[in-house]
Design an enzyme around this catalytic site. Structure first.
Site, PDB file in Angstrom:
ATOM      1  N   ASP A  16       3.811   0.199   8.850  1.00 22.87           N
ATOM      2  CA  ASP A  16       5.027  -0.108   8.114  1.00 22.87           C
ATOM      3  C   ASP A  16       5.923   1.127   8.193  1.00 22.87           C
ATOM      4  OD1 ASP A  16       6.747  -1.368   6.085  1.00 22.87           O
ATOM      5  OD2 ASP A  16       5.882   0.112   4.717  1.00 22.87           O
ATOM      6  N   ASP A  18       9.275   1.717   5.830  1.00 19.32           N
ATOM      7  CA  ASP A  18       9.835   2.108   4.529  1.00 19.32           C
ATOM      8  C   ASP A  18       8.744   2.402   3.503  1.00 19.32           C
ATOM      9  OD1 ASP A  18      12.295   1.634   5.657  1.00 19.32           O
ATOM     10  OD2 ASP A  18      12.542  -0.346   4.747  1.00 19.32           O
ATOM     11  N   ASP A 188       2.303   0.641   2.581  1.00 20.29           N
ATOM     12  CA  ASP A 188       2.284   0.949   1.144  1.00 20.29           C
ATOM     13  C   ASP A 188       2.250  -0.289   0.271  1.00 20.29           C
ATOM     14  OD1 ASP A 188       5.394   0.688  -0.248  1.00 20.29           O
ATOM     15  OD2 ASP A 188       5.179   0.487   1.911  1.00 20.29           O
TER      16      ASP A 188
END
Length: 237
Positions: A16, A18, A188
């Protein structure tokens, strides 16, 4: 580093972007501010447009068209065009204005301060395994200096539905030409990254750098490992 299940041999890693490779909160805040500021100065009819007005238009558009969230750039463009049409601009002028505003959005969206340890970690991991970026957002790895680490960059919208839908996970495995169970996805977000990757058959690493907690009702959806900082992944080498 906490292991919740055995980690199988790896042949690739996916990431990922961001809030996994950098702090995205200040980026989004600045992008939203600059976007509305541009609109307020673009045309007199928009000078009183506020941040809440713009966000309300985005929410209303998603309520009418739930699937639009799969492509955040299109969602923003349509929201901006709607704001301009509501202010009385013609269809032609609203489309031209939305195009101009998106140039501002995308410029600020990629003004990212990437930490040095992110570069160091990706460089170290990339020397051993191929890396792929999988993002629901529209930041540009090319602009912020991350593109060189990845063999492929997959974006929700152009490359399929947003995570946790399996479209981009499947595309990553297909392009890497390796079985999903040999890929470790790092992210996250427990739903988009961990649940999405595991349901597709990948292994998953949850980067928990904000002291979050989770309670998995289904043990099959536990991440394989949890880390508090990206650089911990170097221990896998």
């Amino acid at each position: 580093m906490h292991f919740y299940r055995p980690l199988r041999p790896l042949r690739a890693l996916t990431f990922d972007l961001d809030d996994t490779l950098y702090d995205n909160l200040p980026v989004i805040a600045r992008t939203e501010y600059e976007s509305v500021r541009f609109l307020q100065h673009y045309h007199p009819a928009l000078r009183d447009l506020g941040q809440e007005d713009y966000q309300r238009l985005r929410r209303e558009l998603r309520q009418r068209e739930p699937e639009i969230y799969h492509d955040v750039s299109q969602w923003r463009w349509r929201s901006i065009e709607l704001a301009m049409r509501n202010a009385g601009l013609s269809e032609h002028d609203a489309r031209a204005g939305a195009n101009a505003a998106m140039e501002v959005v995308l410029r600020w969206r990629s003004q990212i301060d990437v930490p040095a340890d992110t570069h160091e970690t990706l460089a170290a991991l990339g020397a051993r395994w191929p890396l792929v970026a999988i993002t629901n957002g529209n930041a540009s790895p090319e602009v912020c200096g991350l593109a060189g680490y990845f063999s492929h960059i997959l974006r929700a919208g152009p490359d399929g539905r947003a995570k946790p839908w399996q479209d981009m996970y499947h595309l990553a495995a297909t392009r890497l030409k390796v079985p999903p169970e040999t890929i470790l996805h790092v992210g996250d977000d427990l739903e988009a990254d961990v649940t999405g990757a595991i349901r597709y058959g990948m292994q998953a690493c949850w980067i928990n750098d904000r002291g979050g907690n989770f309670a998995a009702a289904d043990a099959r959806l536990l991440p394989h490992l949890e880390i508090s900082r990206l650089a911990s992944l170097i221990a896998l080498l």
